[in-house]
Design an enzyme around this catalytic site. Structure first.
Site, short mmCIF file in Angstrom:
data_model
loop_
_atom_site.label_atom_id
_atom_site.label_comp_id
_atom_site.label_asym_id
_atom_site.label_seq_id
_atom_site.Cartn_x
_atom_site.Cartn_y
_atom_site.Cartn_z
N CYS A 114 0.76 -1.31 -0.14
CA CYS A 114 -0.08 0.20 -0.05
C CYS A 114 0.78 1.31 0.15
O CYS A 114 0.70 2.17 -0.87
CB CYS A 114 -0.81 -0.10 1.17
SG CYS A 114 -1.95 1.51 1.40
N ALA A 166 -6.49 -2.19 -12.84
CA ALA A 166 -6.52 -1.99 -14.56
C ALA A 166 -7.20 -0.49 -14.73
O ALA A 166 -6.65 0.30 -15.16
CB ALA A 166 -6.86 -3.18 -15.08
N GLY A 178 -6.59 -6.03 -18.42
CA GLY A 178 -7.38 -6.28 -17.04
C GLY A 178 -8.55 -5.35 -16.95
O GLY A 178 -8.55 -4.19 -17.51
N GLU A 233 -26.30 15.07 -1.05
CA GLU A 233 -27.66 15.35 -0.54
C GLU A 233 -28.69 14.11 -1.60
O GLU A 233 -29.83 13.96 -0.95
CB GLU A 233 -28.12 16.76 -0.65
CG GLU A 233 -28.41 17.34 -2.07
CD GLU A 233 -28.85 18.57 -2.12
OE1 GLU A 233 -29.70 18.95 -1.36
OE2 GLU A 233 -28.19 19.22 -3.00
N LYS A 289 -0.49 5.25 -5.93
CA LYS A 289 -1.52 5.35 -7.11
C LYS A 289 -2.33 6.34 -6.76
O LYS A 289 -2.80 7.05 -7.84
CB LYS A 289 -2.31 3.73 -6.86
CG LYS A 289 -3.34 3.73 -7.72
CD LYS A 289 -4.79 4.22 -7.13
CE LYS A 289 -5.01 3.64 -5.88
NZ LYS A 289 -5.55 2.06 -5.95
N THR A 291 -6.11 -2.85 2.49
CA THR A 291 -5.24 -2.32 3.58
C THR A 291 -5.98 -2.24 4.98
O THR A 291 -5.45 -2.63 6.11
CB THR A 291 -4.49 -1.07 3.07
OG1 THR A 291 -3.77 -1.38 2.00
CG2 THR A 291 -3.71 -0.53 4.28
N CYS A 327 -1.81 1.59 -2.95
CA CYS A 327 -2.94 2.72 -2.84
C CYS A 327 -2.20 4.06 -2.61
O CYS A 327 -2.96 5.05 -3.30
CB CYS A 327 -3.73 2.26 -1.59
SG CYS A 327 -3.15 1.50 -0.37
N HIS A 351 -27.02 21.20 1.04
CA HIS A 351 -27.23 21.92 -0.11
C HIS A 351 -26.64 23.11 -0.59
O HIS A 351 -26.21 23.84 0.60
CB HIS A 351 -28.72 22.32 -0.26
CG HIS A 351 -29.17 22.84 -1.66
ND1 HIS A 351 -29.33 21.97 -2.71
CD2 HIS A 351 -29.33 24.00 -2.08
CE1 HIS A 351 -29.82 22.68 -3.59
NE2 HIS A 351 -29.66 23.91 -3.20
N GLY A 370 -10.11 -5.31 -13.74
CA GLY A 370 -10.24 -5.10 -12.37
C GLY A 370 -10.12 -3.64 -12.00
O GLY A 370 -10.01 -2.77 -12.85
N TYR A 371 -10.15 -3.51 -10.81
CA TYR A 371 -10.02 -2.01 -10.17
C TYR A 371 -8.73 -1.38 -10.50
O TYR A 371 -8.37 -0.21 -10.67
CB TYR A 371 -10.44 -1.88 -8.65
CG TYR A 371 -9.52 -2.35 -7.63
CD1 TYR A 371 -8.58 -1.75 -6.92
CD2 TYR A 371 -9.54 -3.77 -7.33
CE1 TYR A 371 -7.77 -2.13 -6.12
CE2 TYR A 371 -8.99 -4.37 -6.45
CZ TYR A 371 -7.92 -3.65 -5.88
OH TYR A 371 -6.94 -3.90 -4.81
N ALA A 396 12.93 -13.74 5.41
CA ALA A 396 12.74 -14.70 6.49
C ALA A 396 12.11 -16.07 5.93
O ALA A 396 11.32 -15.81 5.01
CB ALA A 396 12.11 -14.11 7.66
N GLU A 427 -8.06 1.80 -12.69
CA GLU A 427 -7.09 3.17 -12.08
C GLU A 427 -5.81 3.62 -12.90
O GLU A 427 -5.75 4.64 -13.22
CB GLU A 427 -6.67 2.56 -10.66
CG GLU A 427 -7.79 2.53 -9.79
CD GLU A 427 -7.50 2.12 -8.35
OE1 GLU A 427 -8.21 2.23 -7.24
OE2 GLU A 427 -6.50 1.24 -8.18
#
Length: 455
Positions: free
Chosen positions: A43, A180, A175, A442, A51, A311, A48, A437, A177-178, A115, A182
């Site tokens: 992230c 792609a 792609g 609203e 991006k 995340t 995120c 407003h 999906g989200y 690790a 973005e």
């Protein structure tokens, strides 16, 4: 004195791993963290945060164009990609430092290196073996490249986009999906000629159908050439760039091919086979409702379990696990009504279930309220961009069970709706709330006309 070097050894210093380690240390546990790449995980470094910074940069292009409708003269506008990347890098470095200091301030021991698990209580990092009563795996996910000819030689993923030395003027995004969507949006907003390809019938699989159809129309209006039922069959390099050969027989000349076709859990190379930690066919680590793997002393959370890959979910899971194990606070993560956003241009925001899910699961029927309008900002800007809003209501209880939006600022609105839905708000509660407003938000408290039931 404990027979182990540490009470908890966390593999991965991303959002979930850092949160679990820091909270556990705050409860008095002796904690260590191993990280081989960068503090903050996907992230903060290649997800995120950078991006959204690039999306912000892309949105200024529209803002300059729209300003003329408000009397501003914005001439000779140009964009400096390298300046944007340098600013992004500086911000990411700052965040890296914050994550490191959070761990150090909590008294967590840091190991920088890869690790691997030796046995149920032993981890090896850089040739050094240490023991722990419990081991937590929080290594996240990693983007995939396909097997098609040329894809692994010339294609890039979201990881590499953030470090491109030159701005690609012609971009193919593979792609639906989200991620792609973005990247297609931000490249388009920064001035590239963008073609987005998706093998399916419509982008954003899993989202509400109205949202999928609406946002597809909007991004096409914004200039993205969205091709459905189409994939890349092979990529070849030429003197002037790349050639993407498509499944429909056509060929696209481009400067970059960005694959956003999925991510896989980063469970490989951790030594799971040494202790028999179970994974599914996709490599996701299998856990129970306590985030415990098939080996009782080993836990896993976040994207490496491939459940709710967000995340804030990893953060919540890490906090809950640390509280359970070391804080004498047995509690659970609330997975209900998790708000999500797609930071495309325009963005998508959603919480709860889709209309399709509601009709399939709610025996008492479903009431649908929807609206589609031109935002006030664009009455003067002249931009052909609209906003869509939708409420899904359980007819029997009148509870609002789904909220879906497309349009400017919708991600900033959805959090409050999620709070209301988790409090059990009914449509009547929305109706009885006075609107603010003039705002787009609203509309949520002024939608009164139910959409007709489908035939």
């Amino acid at each position: 004195m404990s027979q182990y070097d540490f009470d908890l050894f966390t593999i991965g210093a991303g959002s979930g791993g850092v949160r679990a380690s820091r909270i556990a240390a705050g409860h008095g546990a002796r904690v260590a963290v191993a990280e081989e790449r960068y503090f903050g995980g996907t992230c903060v470094n290649v997800g995120c945060v950078p991006k959204k910074l690039l999306v912000f940069g892309a949105e200024y292009g529209q803002a300059f164009a729209d300003a003329a409708g408000y009397g501003w003269a914005a001439d000779n506008i140009r964009h400096d990609w390298n300046a944007l990347i340098a600013a992004k890098d500086a911000e990411i470095a700052r965040l890296n430092g914050i994550y490191r200091r959070l761990l150090e301030g909590a008294g967590v021991t840091i190991f920088e290196g890869r690790a691997t698990i030796v046995d149920a209580h032993t981890v090896e990092v850089n040739g050094t073996r240490v023991t722990a009563e419990r081991i937590l795996i929080a290594t996240g996910g990693w983007p995939e490249l396909p097997e098609q000819p040329g894809a692994r030689d010339y294609g890039i993923t979201s990881n590499e986009v953030f470090y491109l030395k030159e701005f690609p003027r012609r971009v193919v995004v593979a792609g639906g999906g989200y991620i792609a969507l973005e990247f297609a949006s931000l490249f388009n907003g920064l001035g590239a000629k963008v073609t987005q390809l998706y093998r399916g019938a419509q982008i954003l699989r899993g989202f509400d159908k109205d949202v999928r159809d609406f946002v597809a129309d909007e991004v096409r209006k914004a200039g993205i050439d969205l091709k459905l039922h189409t994939i890349i069959s092979r990529i070849e390099k030429t003197e002037s760039g790349l050639l993407a050969h498509l499944s429909d027989g056509s060929v696209l000349e481009c400067d970059a091919v960005v694959y956003a076709i999925g991510r896989k859990p980063m469970s490989y190379g951790l030594g799971l086979e040494n202790v028999g930690v179970e994974t599914d066919q996709a490599g996701a680590i299998t856990v129970n409702d306590q985030y415990q793997t098939s080996v009782p002393s080993i836990y896993a959370l976040g994207d490496v379990t491939n459940r709710v890959n967000l995340t804030p979910v990893a953060l919540a899971e890490g906090h809950v696990l640390a509280d359970r194990l070391y804080g004498n606070r047995p509690r659970d993560v609330n997975y209900d009504n998790i708000p999500t956003a797609v930071f495309s241009i325009p963005p998508v925001a959603t919480v709860g279930i889709t209309e399709e899910q509601a009709r399939a699961t709610l025996a008492g029927g479903v009431d649908i309220y929807r609206t589609n309008f031109k935002p006030m900002r664009h009455q003067l800007s002249g931009r052909d961009q609209r906003t869509f809003m939708k409420l899904v209501v359980d007819r029997a209880t009148q509870k609002v069970v789904g909220c879906h939006m497309v349009g400017a600022d919708t991600p900033e609105m959805i959090q409050g709706v999620a709070v209301a839905m988790n409090a059990g708000a009914t449509k009547q509660v929305f109706d009885n709330t006075i609107g603010l407003h003039p705002t787009a938000a609203e509309e949520f408290v002024t939608m009164r006309t139910k959409a007709p039931d489908p035939a």
